[in-house]
Scaffold this motif. Structure first.
Motif, mmCIF file in Angstrom:
data_model
loop_
_atom_site.group_PDB
_atom_site.id
_atom_site.type_symbol
_atom_site.label_atom_id
_atom_site.label_comp_id
_atom_site.label_asym_id
_atom_site.label_seq_id
_atom_site.Cartn_x
_atom_site.Cartn_y
_atom_site.Cartn_z
ATOM 1 N N GLU A 298 0.742 -1.190 -0.093
ATOM 2 C CA GLU A 298 0.018 0.021 0.009
ATOM 3 C C GLU A 298 0.837 1.204 -0.142
ATOM 4 N N PRO A 299 0.562 2.351 -0.534
ATOM 5 C CA PRO A 299 -1.040 2.548 -1.191
ATOM 6 C C PRO A 299 -1.324 2.187 -2.375
ATOM 7 N N TYR A 300 -0.379 1.231 -3.124
ATOM 8 C CA TYR A 300 -0.494 0.841 -4.223
ATOM 9 C C TYR A 300 -1.364 -0.756 -4.379
ATOM 10 N N PRO A 301 -2.164 -0.989 -5.530
ATOM 11 C CA PRO A 301 -2.798 -2.227 -5.404
ATOM 12 C C PRO A 301 -2.118 -3.517 -5.300
ATOM 13 N N ALA A 302 -2.208 -4.629 -4.492
ATOM 14 C CA ALA A 302 -1.737 -5.773 -4.499
ATOM 15 C C ALA A 302 -2.877 -6.856 -4.297
ATOM 16 N N LEU A 303 -2.700 -8.178 -4.840
ATOM 17 C CA LEU A 303 -3.751 -9.042 -4.302
ATOM 18 C C LEU A 303 -3.134 -10.343 -4.664
ATOM 19 N N ALA A 304 -3.634 -11.521 -3.904
ATOM 20 C CA ALA A 304 -3.285 -12.931 -4.337
ATOM 21 C C ALA A 304 -4.357 -13.609 -4.997
ATOM 22 N N VAL A 305 -4.025 -14.495 -5.718
ATOM 23 C CA VAL A 305 -5.135 -15.414 -6.418
ATOM 24 C C VAL A 305 -4.655 -16.542 -6.495
ATOM 25 N N ASP A 306 -5.613 -17.587 -6.840
ATOM 26 C CA ASP A 306 -5.120 -19.028 -6.845
ATOM 27 C C ASP A 306 -4.934 -19.371 -8.284
ATOM 28 N N ARG A 307 -4.796 -20.661 -8.598
ATOM 29 C CA ARG A 307 -4.533 -21.061 -9.891
ATOM 30 C C ARG A 307 -5.525 -20.944 -11.010
ATOM 31 N N ARG A 308 -6.839 -20.368 -10.555
ATOM 32 C CA ARG A 308 -7.650 -20.141 -11.510
ATOM 33 C C ARG A 308 -8.158 -18.835 -11.591
ATOM 34 N N TRP A 309 -7.149 -18.090 -11.032
ATOM 35 C CA TRP A 309 -7.471 -16.639 -10.829
ATOM 36 C C TRP A 309 -8.525 -15.987 -9.839
ATOM 37 N N ASN A 310 -8.814 -16.931 -8.949
ATOM 38 C CA ASN A 310 -9.840 -16.444 -7.925
ATOM 39 C C ASN A 310 -9.124 -15.625 -7.091
ATOM 40 N N LEU A 311 -9.820 -14.528 -6.614
ATOM 41 C CA LEU A 311 -9.232 -13.759 -5.514
ATOM 42 C C LEU A 311 -9.283 -14.435 -4.188
ATOM 43 N N ILE A 312 -7.999 -14.386 -3.609
ATOM 44 C CA ILE A 312 -7.698 -14.882 -2.023
ATOM 45 C C ILE A 312 -7.721 -13.777 -1.229
ATOM 46 N N LEU A 313 -7.017 -12.657 -1.536
ATOM 47 C CA LEU A 313 -7.120 -11.596 -0.513
ATOM 48 C C LEU A 313 -6.443 -10.429 -1.152
ATOM 49 N N ALA A 314 -6.741 -9.072 -0.803
ATOM 50 C CA ALA A 314 -5.994 -8.023 -1.418
ATOM 51 C C ALA A 314 -5.996 -6.963 -0.472
ATOM 52 N N ASN A 315 -5.291 -5.879 -0.776
ATOM 53 C CA ASN A 315 -5.180 -4.361 0.052
ATOM 54 C C ASN A 315 -6.328 -3.825 -0.350
ATOM 55 N N ASP A 316 -6.384 -2.622 0.379
ATOM 56 C CA ASP A 316 -7.682 -1.640 0.366
ATOM 57 C C ASP A 316 -7.565 -0.979 -1.195
ATOM 58 N N ALA A 317 -6.310 -0.799 -1.990
ATOM 59 C CA ALA A 317 -6.388 -0.334 -3.187
ATOM 60 C C ALA A 317 -7.184 -0.913 -4.179
ATOM 61 N N LEU A 318 -7.737 -2.311 -3.706
ATOM 62 C CA LEU A 318 -8.445 -3.047 -4.903
ATOM 63 C C LEU A 318 -9.655 -2.260 -5.464
ATOM 64 N N ASP A 319 -10.091 -1.265 -4.775
ATOM 65 C CA ASP A 319 -11.212 -0.382 -5.349
ATOM 66 C C ASP A 319 -11.029 0.099 -6.461
ATOM 67 N N VAL A 320 -9.832 0.255 -7.002
ATOM 68 C CA VAL A 320 -9.283 0.866 -8.360
ATOM 69 C C VAL A 320 -10.018 -0.224 -9.527
ATOM 70 N N PHE A 321 -9.713 -1.434 -9.191
ATOM 71 C CA PHE A 321 -10.268 -2.604 -10.018
ATOM 72 C C PHE A 321 -11.766 -3.112 -10.107
ATOM 73 N N VAL A 322 -12.464 -2.757 -8.970
ATOM 74 C CA VAL A 322 -13.871 -3.370 -8.643
ATOM 75 C C VAL A 322 -14.900 -2.073 -8.859
ATOM 76 N N ASP A 323 -14.359 -0.798 -8.733
ATOM 77 C CA ASP A 323 -15.400 0.210 -8.865
ATOM 78 C C ASP A 323 -16.343 0.256 -10.162
ATOM 79 N N GLY A 324 -17.522 0.162 -9.705
ATOM 80 C CA GLY A 324 -18.418 0.129 -10.847
ATOM 81 C C GLY A 324 -18.706 -1.136 -11.461
ATOM 82 N N ALA A 325 -18.073 -2.205 -11.252
ATOM 83 C CA ALA A 325 -18.396 -3.476 -11.726
ATOM 84 C C ALA A 325 -19.745 -3.984 -11.432
ATOM 85 N N ASP A 326 -20.244 -4.764 -12.088
ATOM 86 C CA ASP A 326 -21.563 -5.430 -11.975
ATOM 87 C C ASP A 326 -21.415 -6.388 -10.755
ATOM 88 N N PRO A 327 -22.407 -6.384 -9.665
ATOM 89 C CA PRO A 327 -22.298 -6.762 -8.584
ATOM 90 C C PRO A 327 -22.306 -8.474 -8.755
#
Length: 259
Positions: A103-132
């Motif tokens: 932080e303050p920059y985005p970082a996230l961990a994913v599994d082998r199929r690109w499913n999100l495991i965890l992320a920091n607070d800057a993830l908002d940059v990627f999820v903002d406005g996405a279909d729920p």
């Protein structure tokens, strides 16, 4: 691959997936081509060390190495424990420290199929406005990034990003033989042209990701961290994606957001 395939047939599939001849594999592994042939045809049942030796030279994922061992009549040697297992507490804490330290920059961990495991607070940059629906667990970050109702409409150089991510996903699907990744690739490639390739700008040191975020154009580059000496399947399949500002305006945005 069939669940009842003998070890020789499975090893042959992996060898062919890697585009190696029996002689190529034999030379790499330091065994005779005759031995490789006998293993693949079932005339020889390989020992557990030999299965692991050949799998190492074929770049077989740990998950599939266990399957090879079982097919040869041996016990699996690699453990797989969920991240919420008490024995994995140290790993999860280490991952959380890793992404928080970025932080303050985005970082996230994913599994082998690109499913999100965890992320920091800057993830908002990627999820903002996405279909729920795209944000319902498990969040698939590859789908979120390229879906028309996800991040894609906000990526200014979308074709360039697609031209990088889709071949990467295709290589991963081919390397692992994972049917779910093949299905994900088929789904995402239908959202746009599949023949676009990244055209590097002489001023860029890496592929930039240009995102419109609340009236500001952010420019990010990313780095991928994996655990190269893992002996646990869960850890072996985790990747950490860290994003860095590619220009001063982006750096200023994140520093201001942190304040």
């Amino acid at each position: 691959m069939s669940e009842v395939s003998p070890v020789g047939a499975l090893l042959r599939e992996w060898r062919q997936r890697r585009k190696l001849s029996q002689l190529d594999l034999a030379l790499q592994a330091g065994v005779s081509a005759r031995h490789v042939s006998f293993v693949e045809t079932g005339r020889t049942v390989p020992s557990s060390p030999m299965v692991l030796h050949l799998a190492e030279h074929l770049g077989v994922p740990l998950r599939e190495r266990n399957r090879l061992l079982v097919a040869a009549g041996h016990a699996p040697v690699y453990h797989q424990r969920p991240l919420d297992d008490p024995d994995m507490d140290r790993l999860r804490e280490a991952l959380e420290r890793f992404v928080r330290a970025h932080e303050p920059y985005p970082a996230l961990a994913v599994d082998r199929r690109w499913n999100l495991i965890l992320a920091n607070d800057a993830l908002d940059v990627f999820v903002d406005g996405a279909d729920p629906k795209l944000l319902e667990p498990p969040i698939n970050m590859m789908r979120l990034g390229l879906h028309p109702q996800g991040l894609a409409p906000r990526i200014r150089n979308l074709n360039q990003v697609r031209g990088y991510l889709l071949p990467r996903l295709a290589r991963q699907a081919a390397a692992t033989g994972d049917a779910v990744l093949h299905e994900l690739y088929d789904e995402l490639i239908a959202f746009g042209p599949d023949d676009v390739r990244p055209v590097p700008d002489p001023a860029d040191i890496a592929l930039p990701i240009r995102i419109d975020h609340r009236g500001t154009e952010l420019c990010l580059i990313n780095a991928i961290t994996t655990f190269g000496t893992a002996f646990d399947i869960t850890l072996d399949e985790i990747a950490v994606e860290s994003y860095l500002p590619a220009d001063a305006r982006t750096a200023d945005f994140f520093r201001a957001a942190q304040r």
